[in-house]
Design an enzyme around this catalytic site. Structure first.
Site, mmCIF file in Angstrom:
data_model
loop_
_atom_site.group_PDB
_atom_site.id
_atom_site.type_symbol
_atom_site.label_atom_id
_atom_site.label_comp_id
_atom_site.label_asym_id
_atom_site.label_seq_id
_atom_site.Cartn_x
_atom_site.Cartn_y
_atom_site.Cartn_z
ATOM 1 N N THR A 111 -81.461 59.509 -14.603
ATOM 2 C CA THR A 111 -80.503 58.447 -14.895
ATOM 3 C C THR A 111 -80.529 57.378 -13.812
ATOM 4 O O THR A 111 -80.502 56.173 -14.103
ATOM 5 C CB THR A 111 -79.079 59.022 -15.030
ATOM 6 O OG1 THR A 111 -79.057 59.982 -16.094
ATOM 7 C CG2 THR A 111 -78.068 57.921 -15.314
ATOM 8 N N TRP A 115 -83.769 55.455 -14.160
ATOM 9 C CA TRP A 115 -83.747 54.589 -15.338
ATOM 10 C C TRP A 115 -83.150 53.231 -14.999
ATOM 11 O O TRP A 115 -83.597 52.199 -15.505
ATOM 12 C CB TRP A 115 -82.936 55.243 -16.465
ATOM 13 C CG TRP A 115 -82.892 54.413 -17.713
ATOM 14 C CD1 TRP A 115 -83.768 54.459 -18.762
ATOM 15 C CD2 TRP A 115 -81.924 53.409 -18.053
ATOM 16 N NE1 TRP A 115 -83.413 53.547 -19.728
ATOM 17 C CE2 TRP A 115 -82.282 52.893 -19.309
ATOM 18 C CE3 TRP A 115 -80.803 52.900 -17.415
ATOM 19 C CZ2 TRP A 115 -81.543 51.882 -19.943
ATOM 20 C CZ3 TRP A 115 -80.069 51.902 -18.032
ATOM 21 C CH2 TRP A 115 -80.436 51.403 -19.280
ATOM 22 N N HIS A 116 -82.154 53.215 -14.122
ATOM 23 C CA HIS A 116 -81.478 51.965 -13.796
ATOM 24 C C HIS A 116 -82.317 51.060 -12.915
ATOM 25 O O HIS A 116 -82.060 49.842 -12.875
ATOM 26 C CB HIS A 116 -80.134 52.252 -13.123
ATOM 27 C CG HIS A 116 -79.053 52.612 -14.090
ATOM 28 N ND1 HIS A 116 -78.872 53.893 -14.555
ATOM 29 C CD2 HIS A 116 -78.107 51.853 -14.699
ATOM 30 C CE1 HIS A 116 -77.862 53.912 -15.402
ATOM 31 N NE2 HIS A 116 -77.379 52.691 -15.508
ATOM 32 N N GLY A 117 -83.298 51.578 -12.212
ATOM 33 C CA GLY A 117 -84.118 50.695 -11.402
ATOM 34 C C GLY A 117 -85.070 51.447 -10.500
ATOM 35 O O GLY A 117 -84.824 52.597 -10.127
ATOM 36 N N PHE A 128 -82.687 45.823 -16.090
ATOM 37 C CA PHE A 128 -82.970 47.234 -16.249
ATOM 38 C C PHE A 128 -83.784 47.502 -17.526
ATOM 39 O O PHE A 128 -84.221 48.598 -17.713
ATOM 40 C CB PHE A 128 -81.678 48.052 -16.282
ATOM 41 C CG PHE A 128 -80.837 47.848 -15.039
ATOM 42 C CD1 PHE A 128 -81.430 47.793 -13.805
ATOM 43 C CD2 PHE A 128 -79.473 47.682 -15.142
ATOM 44 C CE1 PHE A 128 -80.669 47.594 -12.663
ATOM 45 C CE2 PHE A 128 -78.691 47.506 -14.010
ATOM 46 C CZ PHE A 128 -79.298 47.456 -12.773
#
Length: 464
Positions: A314, A317-319, A464
């Protein structure tokens, strides 16, 4: 960049809606696919070819799964490898090379490699993956119509920043879009609410955060906390505003998307928060990562491992930055603590205390989320707890806080269901029909004025 807000609002959107409603039903999805590709190509003229290639490859793999059912697992592995490789190259290659160069001096020449990130690649990749996994499981039928599959992946309302629409949730809607005047009006209202969240709330408090985050040592403890609270409001109204706009546009086009937020700052625990924040992402990871890994069915050690992996992913996934990894693990640790013992302890205290605990952890987490530079992050987090030379609050930070106090109060109220409850109580009154038109009209005028006075300010989750 994608369309400017003015071009989108006053040119692209009216033309799209007019064409969509005027065309015969059998041509609507083809038209939607075309305008969605134009929408994406406007900002990503090269990367639209990448997305079209991903669409064709995964559509073909879905057909092959139906044609060769005994090879479904092999085809699934191929699809996942292709999709994650695409995401890995464009989103994480530079991060991996820079990290390797920092660890191994001999690789220093690889550092600084710049690969431009295609807008929304995390969102449309996850949607494509949901399709091939659902077809593999038998939860969805193979989509034999390329136009329908392409429209599902590229649908412009939620293409750039979600919500992540799972194929099983929209499969039936691709066959028939139910249009009505009431649904169109409901979509307009939700779209304008989302636009107002972005232009009137998020952008306003974002100015406060930009000021107070620049030199945290000059804020004082209270000044830095006010700044971080402003950022918490900014990211919520920015992201939930986009999701509301996407859902509203979906209603206008005859589609229902999952609601992505449910008053997350009223959560009474971190577990509760992640049932309310970015719901489509949490659902995706639960359905396609956590449960396939075994979820909570194979004992506590495996469950802890699964939670750890999900929150590591997670964060990534954001960066492609270590602060996002740290942010994901931060919430993973909190969730594991709640699972093991903390929730039982929280059940014994008043709900107000539970909400304060959750808010403290959430807002502190945004401090980790924002700063990609660890030195800047450390300086800001330190300013939240160490008075420094200016003491509790500096005169400048106090002046900024007082000036933005009305906006912060409005944000605090707008983050609750108070407005929805008032509207529900007023519904049915004789003059409610006039109010239901007047309020959106007033919001539109205010948003138009804000657009005229503000410079280009993209949504936070575009990156993102």
């Amino acid at each position: 960049m994608v369309f400017s807000s003015i071009t989108f609002l006053f040119a692209f959107l009216p033309a799209t809606l007019l064409g969509y409603y005027v065309l015969p039903r059998r041509w609507r999805l083809a038209f939607l696919l075309l305008v969605s590709l134009v929408f994406y190509a406007w900002g990503e003229p090269v990367y639209v070819l990448l997305m079209m290639g991903a669409i064709l490859a995964n559509w073909a793999i879905g057909l092959l799964m139906a044609r060769f059912p005994r090879r479904k697992k092999l085809l699934l592995v191929l699809a996942v490898a292709l999709d994650l490789s695409m995401l890995g190259v464009f989103k994480y290659a530079s991060f991996v090379l820079d990290t390797a160069a920092a660890l191994v001096p001999a690789l220093a020449g690889a550092a600084g490699t710049d690969i431009r990130l295609p807008i929304g690649i995390s969102f449309f990749t996850f949607q494509i993956l949901s399709y091939v996994v659902d077809v593999y499981r038998g939860d969805a039928c193979t989509q034999r119509n390329l136009v329908r599959f392409g429209a599902y992946v590229t649908m412009f309302p939620q293409l750039i920043a979600g919500p992540i629409v799972r194929y099983v949730d929209i499969e039936a809607q691709l066959d028939e879009q139910r249009l009505s005047v009431d649904r169109f009006a409901r979509g307009i209202r939700q779209f304008l609410v989302g636009l107002s969240k972005k232009l009137l709330l998020a952008n306003a408090v974002g100015t406060l955060w930009a000021t107070l985050s620049a030199a945290p040592e000059q804020n004082g403890i209270l000044g830095s906390w006010v700044g971080l609270i402003a950022y918490a409001f900014q990211i919520y109204f920015d992201f939930s505003g986009y999701s509301d706009m996407a859902c509203g546009l979906g209603e206008m086009l005859g589609f229902t998307f999952v609601q992505n937020f449910r008053y997350p700052y009223l959560a009474a625990s971190i577990t509760d928060f992640w049932r309310r924040w970015h719901i489509s992402l949490s659902t995706w990871f639960r359905e396609y990562v956590y449960i396939p890994l075994g979820g909570n069915r194979k004992g506590l050690p495996r469950q802890i491992r699964n939670i750890f992996l999900v929150w590591l992913l997670t964060g990534l996934w954001h960066g492609a930055s270590w602060n996002f990894v740290l942010w994901g693990l931060y919430f993973g640790v909190l969730l594991m603590a709640e699972k093991l013992f903390l929730l039982r302890a929280l059940d014994r205290v008043p709900r107000a205390v539970r909400r304060l605990y959750a808010l403290f952890c959430i807002v502190l987490g945004w401090g980790i989320f924002y700063f990609t530079d660890f030195a800047q992050m450390g300086a800001f987090l330190r300013s939240l707890f160490v008075p420094g030379a200016v003491g509790l609050v500096s005169e400048e930070a106090l002046a900024w806080t007082v000036g933005f106090a009305p906006w912060l109060c409005v944000c605090a109220l707008a983050a609750t269901p108070l407005g929805a409850r008032v509207a529900a109580r007023l519904e049915g009154r004789r003059w409610f029909g006039v109010l239901s038109v007047a309020v959106p009209a007033a919001l539109f005028v205010l948003c138009a004025a804000a657009l005229a006075s503000q410079s280009y300010n993209p949504f936070i989750y575009f990156r993102f």
